[in-house]
Design a protein around this motif. Structure first.
Motif, PDB file in Angstrom:
ATOM      1  N   GLU A 126       2.327  10.439  16.118  1.00  0.00           N
ATOM      2  CA  GLU A 126       3.772  10.629  16.046  1.00  0.00           C
ATOM      3  C   GLU A 126       4.403   9.813  14.915  1.00  0.00           C
ATOM      4  OE1 GLU A 126       7.753  10.224  18.874  1.00  0.00           O
ATOM      5  OE2 GLU A 126       5.758   9.956  19.739  1.00  0.00           O
ATOM      6  N   VAL A 127       4.062   8.530  14.825  1.00  0.00           N
ATOM      7  CA  VAL A 127       4.617   7.690  13.762  1.00  0.00           C
ATOM      8  C   VAL A 127       4.204   8.222  12.401  1.00  0.00           C
ATOM      9  CG1 VAL A 127       4.513   5.407  12.682  1.00  0.00           C
ATOM     10  CG2 VAL A 127       4.802   5.603  15.150  1.00  0.00           C
ATOM     11  N   LEU A 128       2.936   8.558  12.250  1.00  0.00           N
ATOM     12  CA  LEU A 128       2.435   9.072  10.982  1.00  0.00           C
ATOM     13  C   LEU A 128       3.202  10.308  10.541  1.00  0.00           C
ATOM     14  CD1 LEU A 128       0.370   9.255   8.685  1.00  0.00           C
ATOM     15  CD2 LEU A 128      -1.166  10.457  10.274  1.00  0.00           C
ATOM     16  N   GLU A 129       3.409  11.231  11.429  1.00  0.00           N
ATOM     17  CA  GLU A 129       4.084  12.472  11.056  1.00  0.00           C
ATOM     18  C   GLU A 129       5.559  12.239  10.731  1.00  0.00           C
ATOM     19  OE1 GLU A 129       2.466  15.125  10.279  1.00  0.00           O
ATOM     20  OE2 GLU A 129       0.699  13.971  10.832  1.00  0.00           O
ATOM     21  N   LYS A 130       6.194  11.325  11.459  1.00  0.00           N
ATOM     22  CA  LYS A 130       7.599  11.009  11.157  1.00  0.00           C
ATOM     23  C   LYS A 130       7.727  10.381   9.774  1.00  0.00           C
ATOM     24  CE  LYS A 130       9.308  10.504  15.897  1.00  0.00           C
ATOM     25  NZ  LYS A 130       9.851   9.573  16.933  1.00  0.00           N
ATOM     26  N   LEU A 131       6.834   9.466   9.455  1.00  0.00           N
ATOM     27  CA  LEU A 131       6.871   8.835   8.140  1.00  0.00           C
ATOM     28  C   LEU A 131       6.565   9.851   7.044  1.00  0.00           C
ATOM     29  CD1 LEU A 131       5.079   5.433   8.857  1.00  0.00           C
ATOM     30  CD2 LEU A 131       7.463   5.746   8.189  1.00  0.00           C
ATOM     31  N   ARG A 132       5.551  10.650   7.261  1.00  0.00           N
ATOM     32  CA  ARG A 132       5.190  11.658   6.254  1.00  0.00           C
ATOM     33  C   ARG A 132       6.372  12.578   5.954  1.00  0.00           C
ATOM     34  NH1 ARG A 132      -0.019  13.206   5.335  1.00  0.00           N
ATOM     35  NH2 ARG A 132      -0.658  12.634   7.454  1.00  0.00           N
ATOM     36  N   VAL A 145       4.021   2.070  -2.261  1.00  0.00           N
ATOM     37  CA  VAL A 145       4.369   1.689  -0.884  1.00  0.00           C
ATOM     38  C   VAL A 145       4.361   2.916   0.014  1.00  0.00           C
ATOM     39  CG1 VAL A 145       6.250   0.857   0.602  1.00  0.00           C
ATOM     40  CG2 VAL A 145       5.650  -0.388  -1.480  1.00  0.00           C
ATOM     41  N   SER A 146       4.883   4.031  -0.475  1.00  0.00           N
ATOM     42  CA  SER A 146       4.867   5.278   0.286  1.00  0.00           C
ATOM     43  C   SER A 146       3.434   5.639   0.681  1.00  0.00           C
ATOM     44  CB  SER A 146       5.492   6.405  -0.541  1.00  0.00           C
ATOM     45  OG  SER A 146       5.433   7.636   0.149  1.00  0.00           O
ATOM     46  N   LEU A 147       2.519   5.577  -0.270  1.00  0.00           N
ATOM     47  CA  LEU A 147       1.114   5.867   0.023  1.00  0.00           C
ATOM     48  C   LEU A 147       0.536   4.843   0.993  1.00  0.00           C
ATOM     49  CD1 LEU A 147      -0.049   6.778  -3.592  1.00  0.00           C
ATOM     50  CD2 LEU A 147       0.116   8.344  -1.640  1.00  0.00           C
ATOM     51  N   GLY A 148       0.937   3.583   0.833  1.00  0.00           N
ATOM     52  CA  GLY A 148       0.460   2.541   1.729  1.00  0.00           C
ATOM     53  C   GLY A 148       0.939   2.729   3.153  1.00  0.00           C
ATOM     54  N   LEU A 149       2.182   3.181   3.312  1.00  0.00           N
ATOM     55  CA  LEU A 149       2.719   3.455   4.646  1.00  0.00           C
ATOM     56  C   LEU A 149       1.914   4.546   5.343  1.00  0.00           C
ATOM     57  CD1 LEU A 149       6.566   3.451   3.868  1.00  0.00           C
ATOM     58  CD2 LEU A 149       5.305   1.697   5.120  1.00  0.00           C
TER      59      LEU A 149
END
Length: 357
Positions: free
Chosen positions: A285-291, A266-270
């Motif tokens: 922005e969303v990508l970097e926050k999740l990463r 799921v982490s990889l999928g996000l």
């Protein structure tokens, strides 16, 4: 202690979250069930830790207890294991007035729930999840399933428990990898909700802080899931939001052949779906926050499997594939999810163009 009431169209029950709850489990079960025969289904990892305690609690509260232990791991979510369990119940003379109790992680919960839904056309069951993944996700919402032909959750039902009992103290006995993989689902839910939930996510910087804040994290995640599933039990509308990270994540998990845990996939999928739509919306922005929030606790954020030629073949087998189209979920901002219909052809093209390094 916190209690979350669940109101489904044909079933109402409570989710109870309390440290040390296993010590009062018998009394809590007695509040919803009259004395009867109960089969506790667990696995060979969880059984040595908690089976005797739970069995004694039920026995002291007037229940007749039968215990069943299955091998741990995803391979136990099979038709063969389901049939074997049904045979054991029949041999113990279980009938429609008897019940099941799932004691363990998501595999045990899914398997027990499906068994309860089909044994004699349906008997009662209770969820007692002991892993973080099960406590924040699979124990609530009514999804039950087994895997078939390497397709995850291909055969299943929607079948609600009579009660969900969560003791966050059981997380202390989890290996660190198992604890952290469950946190992948927590980050997913927190990103969908935003607000105070995401503020709490921002404070989690290690597996130790996951444990320290476990009760709050579980409550936030389940409160959100209950709100969504109560309005959309069978995934016809807003429940699709819960699939954030899962469309690609399930494909990666299948390709990994057991080398990845569900929460890791799921982490990889996000990250993968956020990478694809970050380019579309011209913001990272969303990508970097999740990463940041996933990597800080040790969850994977990149994998060669995302570039595997077989990934789309796995995604095509997604149960949500409708005539070559999937509804995928991504975020325009933290707390602002969006569902977009996309063809498998377009999704494949986006995956091929994306840089997941």
């Amino acid at each position: 202690m916190s209690t979350i009431p669940v109101k489904m169209p044909n079933q109402r029950y409570d989710v109870v979250i309390e440290d040390g709850l296993l010590k009062t489990l018998g009394d809590r079960v007695r509040q919803v069930w009259s004395p009867r025969k109960v089969a506790i289904i667990t696995d060979d990892n969880v059984g040595p830790l908690y089976l005797d305690q739970v069995a004694n609690e039920l026995t002291e509260s007037g229940f007749t207890v039968v215990t069943v232990v299955v091998p741990h791991g995803e391979h136990s979510k099979s038709l063969a294991q389901l049939e074997e369990l049904a045979q054991q119940l029949a041999a113990a003379s279980f009938n429609r007035t008897d019940s099941l109790l799932a004691l363990g992680g998501g595999v045990v919960g899914d398997l027990t729930g499906l068994l309860a839904s089909v044994y004699m056309r349906g008997i009662d069951f209770i969820q007692v999840p002991t892993s973080l993944l099960a406590q924040v996700d699979s124990s609530v919402g009514g999804k039950t399933a087994v895997d078939v032909a390497q397709v995850k959750n291909l055969l299943g039902t929607f079948y609600q428990p009579d009660l969900v009992l969560i003791d966050p103290q059981t997380l202390k006995t989890l290996p660190q990898r198992d604890l952290v993989e469950g946190y992948g689902e927590v980050v997913k839910a927190g990103a969908l909700v935003g607000g105070d939930f995401w503020s709490l996510i921002l404070q989690i910087n290690s597996s130790a802080t996951i444990l320290q804040e476990a009760a709050k994290l579980i409550h936030f995640a389940l409160d959100f899931k209950v709100q969504v599933t109560s309005q959309d039990e069978r995934e016809g509308g807003q429940r699709q939001l819960l699939n954030f990270g899962h469309t690609i994540g399930h494909g990666v998990e299948s390709l990994a052949n057991g080398d990845l845990r569900h929460g890791e996939a799921v982490s990889l999928g996000l990250i993968a779906i956020s990478t694809i739509f970050a380019d579309q919306d011209e913001t990272h922005e969303v990508l970097e926050k999740l990463r940041d929030r996933l990597a800080v606790v040790g969850l994977p954020v990149t994998s060669s499997l995302l570039a595997d030629d077989g990934l789309m073949d796995k995604i095509k087998n997604d149960k949500k594939n409708r005539h070559g189209y999937l509804n995928v979920v991504y975020l325009t901002a933290i707390g602002q999810p969006k569902i977009e219909k996309i063809s498998l052809t377009d999704l494949a093209a986006k995956i091929n163009r994306a840089d997941f390094s």
